[in-house]
Design a protein around this motif. Structure first.
Motif, mmCIF file in Angstrom:
data_model
loop_
_atom_site.group_PDB
_atom_site.id
_atom_site.type_symbol
_atom_site.label_atom_id
_atom_site.label_comp_id
_atom_site.label_asym_id
_atom_site.label_seq_id
_atom_site.Cartn_x
_atom_site.Cartn_y
_atom_site.Cartn_z
ATOM 1 N N ASN A 220 44.774 27.697 14.352
ATOM 2 C CA ASN A 220 44.181 28.730 15.822
ATOM 3 C C ASN A 220 45.580 28.909 16.958
ATOM 4 O O ASN A 220 44.929 29.716 17.705
ATOM 5 C CB ASN A 220 43.517 26.659 16.122
ATOM 6 C CG ASN A 220 43.024 26.904 17.873
ATOM 7 O OD1 ASN A 220 42.069 27.508 17.578
ATOM 8 N ND2 ASN A 220 43.175 26.829 19.174
ATOM 9 N N ARG A 226 47.180 33.038 10.789
ATOM 10 C CA ARG A 226 46.426 33.729 10.380
ATOM 11 C C ARG A 226 46.425 35.283 10.497
ATOM 12 O O ARG A 226 45.587 35.498 8.905
ATOM 13 C CB ARG A 226 44.665 34.047 11.689
ATOM 14 C CG ARG A 226 45.011 33.057 11.876
ATOM 15 C CD ARG A 226 43.821 32.527 13.108
ATOM 16 N NE ARG A 226 43.713 33.297 13.628
ATOM 17 C CZ ARG A 226 44.178 33.457 15.603
ATOM 18 N NH1 ARG A 226 44.902 32.332 15.215
ATOM 19 N NH2 ARG A 226 44.694 34.606 15.580
ATOM 20 N N PHE A 242 36.781 33.622 12.430
ATOM 21 C CA PHE A 242 37.530 32.244 13.700
ATOM 22 C C PHE A 242 36.741 32.235 14.547
ATOM 23 O O PHE A 242 37.213 32.860 15.833
ATOM 24 C CB PHE A 242 38.985 33.228 14.476
ATOM 25 C CG PHE A 242 39.919 32.289 14.871
ATOM 26 C CD1 PHE A 242 40.471 30.914 14.553
ATOM 27 C CD2 PHE A 242 40.170 32.329 16.439
ATOM 28 C CE1 PHE A 242 41.521 30.248 14.924
ATOM 29 C CE2 PHE A 242 40.955 32.167 16.823
ATOM 30 C CZ PHE A 242 42.660 31.307 16.478
#
Length: 479
Positions: A220, A226, A242
């Motif tokens: 996150n 990511r 996401f």
């Protein structure tokens, strides 16, 4: 459906505590994410008290998940739910189109496949490639996790770095730093190592395809992590899931599952938490005997271990030939200067800060500034990880394998020595000595747990320097 009923989910993880409060329509009314720095109880109490203050007129259903959830469940008498079940519940409620979920936490990594039932893979005995690993590697680059993410934004080259062990990964990172590789490239390579560890270690050959969700704190808060997953898995934009509040999904699932449990009014929960805050701490694991029963035992130990020691002399009185020894270790640099009678006239011990060459240059500048007229460094030798680098860069006369260097010093002080235990920054060695020569060596291979860097990382997690950490350990009554 009662209007004054809210649903609370707690996720007590290895490094953080998360809390969410949902209304009856699954809207998040309150959420918080905090590192607990090993003080799980206080952090959890602070979060629950804050939620109770905000919604003191309400009733709560409440459940707790996470690696520390069972303890919290026992402390407060609330329901515990397994985190995989909690996370799955949240995924099915909020992102039901997910085919594969990748979730990274402080010390765990999970991949869950949803295409044919639920197939969940999780790391077991090692936290390599998780949030704690990222924190540890960020420290090597003299930054934090967010700083590592910023560095990785502008990388140009990826290098292979082992991620199964944070300390061993330093073995890959340190030479890159020493050779002048840009920190941007090293940062991105560390994040890529996390991807390789997660996919290679957990997927075990099973294809990660379809709609892939990225969950947990590291994924996150670190968009570059990511990005490394997305590029490695070759995901198309439409297959990237996401969700908002990705770091709260275990807590969200606990909140959803709490609806099956009896409610408690916020005032009563606040009262339980207040009692817990004031209750004396009781270890849930039977303690070991203390290392030392009293100060007298510590003094006796210290005296016994100080019987054999080097002789020292004032550097200002040094004259003639002097001999320099350097140990360029994985995390620290040590230097010692001897006179012709093997007396120590100068010592240095300090962190190499990821740049062993610069640290030795600093030592030499300090040494030469103190060296009196008539004193000459006649010969020099170097050992340790940086041996070849320092010989090439600074023209150090001799290079020696550190096991032989250790044996030379040990036999000088204790001629009958038969065994040497050496714990360094990222390695530990047992040297069996026979007739003054090394007869057999045993050292760690795949893991550096228990080495100096391991201890230092734990000290920092408790807000201590390593020396203070060691001193506190000596005084522990119930380890």
């Amino acid at each position: 459906m009662r209007d004054n009923l809210l649903h609370v989910g707690l996720d007590v993880g290895s490094t953080t505590v998360k809390i969410v409060v949902l209304d009856n329509h699954d809207n998040i009314l309150y959420s918080s994410y905090r590192r607990h720095f090993s003080d799980v109880r206080k952090t959890m109490i602070d979060l629950i008290e804050d939620a109770c203050r905000r919604y003191i007129a309400y009733d709560f259903t409440i459940a707790v998940a996470g690696s520390g959830g069972i303890s919290v469940s026992a402390w407060l008498g609330i329901q515990f739910v397994q985190e995989v079940i909690a996370s799955t519940a949240a995924i099915r409620r909020f992102i039901p189109h997910t085919d594969v979920a990748i979730e990274l936490g402080g010390e765990d990594a999970k991949i869950t496949f949803f295409d044919s039932g639920v197939d969940q893979r999780m790391n077991e005995t090692c936290a390599g490639g998780t949030g704690a690993f990222i924190d540890q590697m960020a420290a090597v680059l003299q930054t934090d996790a967010s700083g590592l993410n910023e560095l990785a934004k502008s990388f140009t080259t990826l290098y292979p770095i082992a991620a199964r062990c944070g300390v061993f990964a330093k073995t890959d990172v340190m030479p890159l730093l020493n050779e002048g590789a840009p920190k941007n490239d090293i940062a991105a390579s560390i994040l890529q190592a996390v991807v390789d560890q997660t996919v290679g270690g957990l997927a075990c050959g099973r294809s990660i395809r379809g709609n892939v969700a990225f969950l947990g704190g590291p994924l996150n808060f670190l968009p570059e992590l990511r990005r490394r997953f997305i590029e490695t898995l070759k995901l198309k934009p439409e297959n990237i899931v996401f969700p908002e509040n990705a770091q709260y999904f275990v807590a969200l699932g606990a909140s959803l599952l709490s609806r099956d449990f009896p409610a408690i009014c916020a005032k009563d929960l606040a009262s339980k938490v207040d009692e817990l805050r004031n209750a004396p701490y009781q270890a849930e694991i039977a303690p070991l005997p203390p290392l030392f029963a009293n100060q007298g035992e510590i003094d006796a130990f210290t005296e016994r271990h100080s019987l054999t020691h080097a002789e020292f002399a004032d550097i200002n009185e040094a004259y003639g030939n002097l001999y320099l020894g350097i140990d360029a270790g994985s995390t620290t640099t040590k230097a010692i200067l001897l006179d012709g009678d093997n007396r120590v006239v100068y010592t240095w011990y300090g962190s190499n800060k990821g740049t062993p060459l610069l640290s030795v240059i600093e030592i030499l500048k300090d040494l030469y500034s103190k060296l009196p007229y008539g004193a000459v460094i006649r010969n020099s030798a170097v050992t340790g990880y940086g041996e070849a680098l320092l010989q090439a860069a600074l023209g150090v006369d001799e290079g020696e394998v550190e096991t032989l260097a250790h044996c030379k010093a040990a036999t000088y002080f204790v001629p009958e020595v038969s065994f040497i235990l050496d714990i360094g920054g990222q390695d530990m060695k047992c040297l069996y000595v026979k007739n003054g020569m090394v007869d057999k060596i045993i050292l760690n291979e795949a893991c550096s747990s228990g080495c100096g860097s391991f201890v230092e990382t734990f000290a920092k997690s408790l807000g201590m320097e390593i020396k203070e950490f060691a001193e506190e350990a000596l005084k522990a009554k119930n380890p």
